[in-house]
Structures are given as structure tokens and as C-alpha cells.
Design a protein around this motif. Sequence first.
Motif, PDB file in Angstrom:
ATOM      1  N   ILE A   1      13.063  -0.683  10.020  1.00 41.16           N
ATOM      2  CA  ILE A   1      12.892   0.782  10.030  1.00 41.16           C
ATOM      3  C   ILE A   1      13.824   1.540   9.580  1.00 41.16           C
ATOM      4  O   ILE A   1      14.855   1.051   9.300  1.00 41.16           O
TER       5      ILE A   1
ATOM      6  N   THR B   1      14.454   6.603  12.397  1.00 40.48           N
ATOM      7  CA  THR B   1      13.867   6.333  13.534  1.00 40.48           C
ATOM      8  C   THR B   1      14.832   5.713  14.547  1.00 40.48           C
ATOM      9  O   THR B   1      14.943   5.660  15.589  1.00 40.48           O
TER      10      THR B   1
ATOM     11  N   ASP C   1       3.665   2.418   9.583  1.00 38.56           N
ATOM     12  CA  ASP C   1       4.348   3.741   8.849  1.00 38.56           C
ATOM     13  C   ASP C   1       3.966   3.320   7.402  1.00 38.56           C
ATOM     14  O   ASP C   1       4.402   3.940   6.443  1.00 38.56           O
TER      15      ASP C   1
ATOM     16  N   ASP D   1       5.501   4.340   1.993  1.00 39.27           N
ATOM     17  CA  ASP D   1       5.834   5.004   3.388  1.00 39.27           C
ATOM     18  C   ASP D   1       4.846   5.965   3.551  1.00 39.27           C
ATOM     19  O   ASP D   1       4.421   6.814   2.692  1.00 39.27           O
ATOM     20  N   ARG D   2       4.540   6.141   4.709  1.00 35.25           N
ATOM     21  CA  ARG D   2       3.240   7.060   5.059  1.00 35.25           C
ATOM     22  C   ARG D   2       3.617   8.444   4.885  1.00 35.25           C
ATOM     23  O   ARG D   2       4.742   8.931   5.606  1.00 35.25           O
TER      24      ARG D   2
END
Length: 904
Positions: free
Chosen positions: A205, A209, A292, A312-313
Motif C-alpha cells: 500500500i 495509508t 484501490d 490507482d483508483r
Amino acid sequence: MWPVLPNGEINEDFNWPIEGSLIPNSPPLEKPCQDHPDTHVPLRLKVLRNGDSDQCNTYKIVGPNLSNMRKKQCTLMMNLPSAARRLFNENGTEIFRLRDLERDQLVYASCGEHWIDPQLSAAEHKNHLLLNNLESDVALIRHYCCLRNPDNLVLEVCGEIAPGAKLCINYSVAATDEVETAVNAEMKPEETDDLIWEDDLDTLIDSHTRAHRKVDASFTNTKYPWQQIPLDVEEDDDDLLDKEATEEEQYRFSLINEYFNRYKRKVITFQQIHHQQFEYVDGQIISCTFPDLVVGVAGAEVHAGVNVILVDRNPDDIHQRWKYQEETRKFHLAGNPELVLAISMPKVYPGMNDWEVQFPGCPIILQKNKSHINGAANQKWKRIPAMKTLGAFCTDQLDKEITAANQALICTFTVTKSLAISQPGYAFTSSNGSEKVMTCESCARSLRGTRELTKTLADSAFFCATGQENSELNPTGPFKCAHVIQTDLTTAEAENTLQYLERMLTNLLFECSTQTISPEIPAAKSRRAIKIKAYKNGAGFKNGKLIIAGTFAMLLSKCTRELSLARPACKVYTMDGTVILTLSGLVSWAVNNFFKQNEQARDETTNDESQQDVQTLNEKSVIRWANPEDLNNVDEYLLCFILRNPIEVWVSCGEPFLSLQALQRSEKQEKIKWQQKEKIVTDLEMMRHKMRQLQGRRAKYLTPANMIPTKSPQQPVLVEGGWTQETSEEKKLMKDMQNVEMHLSDIQAQHMKNSPLLATNTDSSQKGLYTSLTMKRVCAYLNGGSVDQGVFAWGRSMEELLDNCASRLNMQHHLAKVLYTPNGEEVTSWDEIKKDMVLCVSAGEAFMSKAASRQRIEVKANYARIRKKYGPEATDVIVSEPESLDLQGEILFCPSEHSERKKN
């Protein structure tokens, strides 16, 4: 091999030439260079088709050089299927220059194939021709059978599930109950290497985050002592509950086991099913394993053919949003609805094997939407919520077969027969002009250059006209010998037809082998397979491919395929620029090069030893050159030692050899040019930064402007000066910036001019057989702006130029649709655009000059200023007829202002 004197003795004192031909009075191995154009003398020749024995069909052609003869006269006069590329004499020797020929000499022209002996019997020639044609048709049908029934294919991630990972299709591993059992089953001890602990997911990640998780962990609630989990306690420890322990101790140990099982670390395993799980949520295709990550396109340039990857979202990115249409089963890109999610079909080449034509591993790309009902099976998907997968090729069998037929160059009439369906195709007017003829895509390819074809509409249903009984088209269509009407490739008969044609091909191969090949078996010799490291001509030592070939034709075909050449390979060069025509010539060059390197190394060693005799040095310095005929006398162990390493060659499609030294010099010069361009760009950015600083300082003080009343009803108030007025320093800096930008644009134009992708404009009467599109550069500026704010844009067509203008001018919320000249004339065709032409780019609105745009802005500003100062009722405009020019005819903004003007 030493020359022999007339008395029979060997002349060992003969000085062999180091440069030039290998032996005296022998033809050189390398292709002679082209003569100067001024030395050419027009020559008349008699030309026949390759393999034609009837001299009544000869053509008399006169030309100043071979290029003119081959490309224009031979191709047009002899009506060859493609451009003439090679000429042979009566003995089969290839001809490279005119000075080797005589007047009215008979030569044979071919389209690139090898020389065919015209002395062969007509039956043998016919059998060979039929064998080659049937083999080509069987290969097409075999490829169609491999592509016509894709089943059980889903979307999958290639490699690791991470941003930037490519997408492809593969066979689905999800099978209802079996998949759930495989996921929930207890894992074996030997599978611990494939496990990923939940704590280890922090490495996958992002840092933002990870920081949030650390902050949340620092504010966890304190636990009671009985809630703490001892580190030395294991889940399956049978010694925790002692039989002799008290009830309180048993209760305490049961609580410990309960909380340990609740907070124990979870184990996650990544199998192939996790690479195939996707969900369509809120317009995005999300990976179920990592929510994500979504399916999207990276970069600002989005066009057909771009690979679709995991990104990446980002909910605000329109290149990640898809619109799924249930009726068509297609995913349309939200940023450009004309582009859809599609599968790149496997490419089919003439020499490709069956096992190479397969769907698993085919990449996912963007394609233009095909509005026909059939022929677009690779663009249709189906959501399977129970398995959390996206199924590929979710359509009926007819759609799959039409798509496979178009990909394998098979006429669709063999699949549908007389059934009229909606499919992509082309139409043209018949020779008598009475009716419109429609053909499929495969047959239209064979008609290119002979008919004026137009694409059919999406709502048109037809069957290919090649299958009609009395059609004016060739009954073979895209085939070479098989007839379209007699070939049945429907769903039930495709495999039977393929088996029948394969048996026929096997019988024909047996007949040709027993009749023509058997007499040549005693004279045949074993061929040595050679390892070759092939590079593209002009690419240096980049992207080399290891090729093993037993014949020179096999070497050329493999080089064309492995190196992805645009045209068939026809020339092979060595490191020193020698042209290789045969494999034996390549082996002889390798032997000579080996001896030459050894002699050079020996000379360097012996030069340091001054005690050695001079006569011995002279004897050892003699290089014994070997020609292809001398290879039989070379020691077999020495030859194997020389050929143990691949021979480096450079392959071209006909262009001259580009030496490695010239390539290094060009790369060095290109590097210097880019460094100069980088310095110019840096200076330009510094000037722009300084301009922003000056504009910010001027805007900071907000000096009011002077309002000067006028008697003009069109512009009653004239605004002069103020903080909007540019200073002299800004004007000087703007002039310097424009000079630098023009210098930078000239450098970029020079780079584009030197690029091999661009072609120059040529007259239509001077165009050759093959022509390329022309790249045009224009200076574009926004509608209502100034020409000084224009930027340079390029394009090969009107659509490409509009897209490039929109991206260069940062038209993020609008698409460029219309082009105008600075005078306001609309540009409608590509031929009207000239090089370095100044164009105005509009999003669809009418043309507007800079003065009109500025006046429009001032009107809006005055409107807002008056409403703010006098109220909303002040903008109620009253226009009265002028009785006298001095008193009336004004626009009344408010009653008080009107009365004050009357008093004055």
C-alpha cells in the motif's frame, strides 16, 4: 588454395589481396554499389515473368536504371500482383546493375520470390504452383478453426497485482463449488511459501495509508491482564488444560484460547483466481483483491490501440470510468465513448504454426467501436457477479465465427452461405453501373487498388458477393486455389472441410516429392544449421534476436518475423558491410574473419619480440582467404569451433548498410542537439517565471484605470491605463520569449523533418506504388485569442490534427471541432492545410477575432460593475430614437446619470 603456375607448380609467393574479392578473377561476394546517375545509359531489355517459358510474352522495356524498370515499368506493363523487386538472367543469376547486361538480353522479373527454372515441364510447374496455393489456403482455414470458438475466457492481470500491471485474457479457474472449496480449504504445510501474511500487506500500500494505520494503532484501548495474549502460547497446545488444574485455571486458559483465536493473524493466499476477480461498481472496473486498483488508461493521449492497465483508483479521472451497455455488452470509455474495451486478436502470419495461434495471453487494448451486430466478438463482455469475473467473447457463435473469419482472411460467405447478416464490409459500383456490390473485409483486401471501395453502414445486412453464381468477382476471393462457393466452413462442417483439404495436401506433397524431388536426392548435400545473431539495420547492437537457419530463405523469413520488419528482409550485412547472399558465403566470411583476427593478434605479439626473424613475420602475415567452395577442405573441428558462437549480421529491407561508426556519430550529434534544446527550454521556463512575477507585481497594486466618456453609442466609455496596462519591461520580455519559442519550434521542426516517420509532399503524377501519409505542421491558437499565443501542432489527417490542437492548447473541457483561417474562413478539407499555416481552433462556436473577444469581455465586466454599483435595476437598458445628436441617442444606465448628462 594457392594459384597454380603453367608448369604445374604451386605459386606460394603470390600476394593475396586483403581488400576486394576473395580470390583473383572471382566474382565478389558483396553486392556492387550503385553507379552514379550520370553514368547510366538507357538500355532496352526483353523481360519475362519469373518461370515463364513462352518467349512470345516478352516485353521490351527501356529504362535508365534498375529501380525505374522494376518499380514502374515491369510492375505496370506486366500487370504483376505486387511491385517487381528482383531481376534474373537466363542462368538464374540475380542482376544488380545495367552494365552487366547487353542490349535486348532476356531477363526474368519476380515480385521477391526466388528464380523459377522455365525449363521445368508444364506439369511439374503446375503441380508446384498448385501445391503452394493449396498449402496457403489450408493454413488460412486452419487458423480460422483455431480462432472461431473462444470459450471460458475471462479478464486477468498479467504478473503481480500492482499499478501499471498489464491486462490480458486467460481460461477461467472459477468453477462454482470447486472454487469455493479450493479457497476455503485448509492449506498444506508445503504451501507456506505462497502465503502472504496480513501484516506484510503494508509493503503493497502507499505511504499515506500506512501512516494512517500507524496513528490508529497508537490510540488503541488498553487491555486487561486476562485479555493479553502470551507469546509462548500456541493454538493447538494440548498442555494448556491440565487435568489436575483447578476450575479457575481452566476457565482462565479457556478465555486465553478464545481471545487468541479471535486476534490471531489472518493468512491470505494469492492464487490465479485472485488475478481474475473484478467488479463493475459506480462506472469503474475494480480489482476485488486490491480495491484501490481499477482498470484504466495511463497518460493523457488516449486513442485506439493503447494498452489498458491497472491504475490507482481516482474517481475524478475519466480515463478510469466505463459505461457498460447491456444491449451491446460493451464497455465504453467515459472520456471518449467511441473507444471500447477490446481484446487484441492473435496475429496470423503465413508461416505460423497452429499452437502459436491461441487466445490466452492476448493483451487488452482500446478499439474503435464496431457498430455492426456481427464481427465484433472481441469487444463484448459479460459480468458474472457470482464468480466476480468479466467473461470475454460473450456473444453468439455466428458473431465469433465472423470475427475469426475477418482475422484469418477468410471470406464470410463460407461461414454464412446465402444468409444476409449485419457485418463489416465494403461496397462498390458494378462495372455496368447498375447495382451496388457488397463484399466482406477479407475479399475487400484482395480488391484494393482495383475498385473504389466505401465502407458499409451499420444497419446494412448482406452476404459477400463473391459467393454469388454469376458474380463479376474472382470466385476464389481471398483464397489462391479454393473456390468460395465450394468451401463449406459452417459450424458443423468446418472441421470436416479442414480434414479433407489436409488429406488432399498430403497426397499432393507425396506426388511432388516422388516425381521431382527423388531425382535430385543423389545430388543433394546435407545442410548445416548456423546460429546467427540478427539486428535491424541501423539499430546497432540493440534488440538482437538469436536465429537458427539451415537455408538462406529460412534466414530471411525468420529475420522478417523476429525483428518485426515492415517489409520482407532481402539483404544481410556483416559487421564490415559485406553483403551476404548465401549461407555458405556467411560461413566463409566467419572463417576468414577468424583467421584475420588471429593474424592481427599474432602480429601485435610478434612486434614486441625483436629477436624473431623478419622473413618469418612476412610468412605469417599472409592471410589465406577461403571462398565458399573451399569450406569442404576446412577441418571439421576447426569449423565447429569457429561457428560455436552466433555470427552477428544486420538485416535490411533493401536500404544500404548503416555502419556502426556512423550510427555512433549520429547518436552523439543527436545527444548534443537534445542538450541544446534542453538549455533553450530551461531559459524559456525562466522567462515565463519572470513574466508571472512581473504580472503579479502589477496586479498587486490594483491601480485604477482612467474612464474617458465618448459620444459613440457602440462604446460610450473608453478604458485607458490602470493595472491592466502592460509595462515596457513585460513587452520586452514577451518579445524575447517569442523569439526563443520560434527558435525552439524551428529545432523541433528540424527533428520532425529528419524523422523517418514523416514523408514529404509529392506530386500525384510522381507517386510510386507504395506511398506514406504526410505529416503537416501548423501554428494553432484558440478562437478569440491572439496569433502570438499560438502553439505548433502536427497531424497526418484532419482528425489527428484536431486532437493534437486540443491537447496542445489545453482544451480540457471541450474538443476541437472546427478550424478557421485568421480571416474567418472555415477549413473543411485536409488539402487546404499547408505547412506552417496559421489556424484558429474552435470548439464549435463561430469565428471570433481578438478585438471582438476583448469587447465581449469588457461588456460583461461593465454589466457586472454597474449592477454592483447601482443595483439590479440599473441594467434595464432604454434605447430612444435620437432627435438630435447632441442631446439624445444615449444608452441610459440609470435615471440619475441620464439627468446629469442632460444638465451638462
